[in-house]
Design a protein around this motif. Structure first.
Motif: not given
Length: 235
Positions: A57-59, A11-13, A26-28, A33-34
């Protein structure tokens, strides 16, 4: 319904994505994702296209099959993630720096399409969100990747020392998140070996010789903050 199978869950956040303007959030999200795509591309020998990878999104949540050695996940996959993160941050502005919390657990996972169930999925999510890891990242703003692993993953994988894993670089923590209660182990990936508070000891590489009183970071309270503030991180 499909039967549960043995899997490793990562899991990443992203840290602090809710602060700032919508455009920054949105940029982060896009940056995460990149970074995750680059990390997966570096794992081509284990066919990451066959893994379950859910991006929120952010996770994100990755469910990795047992054909991928768990020591490789704890060492090489985490290293690939750190490299991809460094590559992005090297060219990002001060307000666009991406910092991540990551959690790993393993065990029986049930998967039905995009739907996941099982203790490792819940445990990884709770560990990634716990106060101990959040406070460690806040206390060390120069660290871009903070890793936390479950007690089972630490016992079964980290203490064996394969693929360059170093048990002494992990610090034991007590975690309380929602209904989850348990122990876990924190490692600030791109920092130097953590230095616990005065008088505390880290576990040696051999698990049998580990002292009964190990260094702990309580997930709540002033004692947790005091220990975290004594982490000696070099860049």
């Amino acid at each position: 319904m499909p039967l549960a199978l043995s899997r490793t869950v990562v899991r990443t956040d992203a840290c602090d994505t809710s602060s700032g303007l919508r455009t920054r959030q949105i940029h982060l999200d896009r940056a995460l994702k990149q970074v995750l795509d680059e990390t997966a591309a570096a794992c081509v020998q284990f066919d990451p296209e066959s893994w379950h990878r859910r991006f929120d999104g952010d996770s994100s949540t990755w469910v990795i099959p047992p054909t991928v050695p768990r020591a490789w996940i704890g060492a090489d996959l985490v290293r690939n993630l750190s490299i991809a993160l460094s590559r992005y941050n090297r060219h990002a502005g001060a307000d666009s720096q991406l910092r991540l919390r990551a959690a790993i657990d393993h065990g029986e996972v049930e998967q039905d399409g995009q739907h996941l169930g099982g203790r490792p999925v819940t445990t990884a999510a709770r560990l990634c969100d716990c106060d101990a890891l959040r406070e460690a990242m806040r206390a060390n703003p120069g660290v871009q990747l903070g890793l936390i692993v479950s007690e089972g993953f630490y016992r079964d994988v980290v203490v064996e020392g394969e693929r360059g894993l170093k048990p002494a670089e992990f610090t034991e923590v007590d975690v309380e998140v929602k209904l989850f209660r348990g122990k876990a182990w924190v490692h600030l990936v791109d920092g130097a070996a953590q230095v616990p508070s005065a008088g505390a000891k880290r576990p040696p590489a051999e698990p049998a010789a580990r002292p009964a009183q190990s260094n702990r970071i309580k997930s709540k309270g002033n004692r947790n903050k005091n220990v975290i503030n004594n982490l000696n991180i070099q860049y």
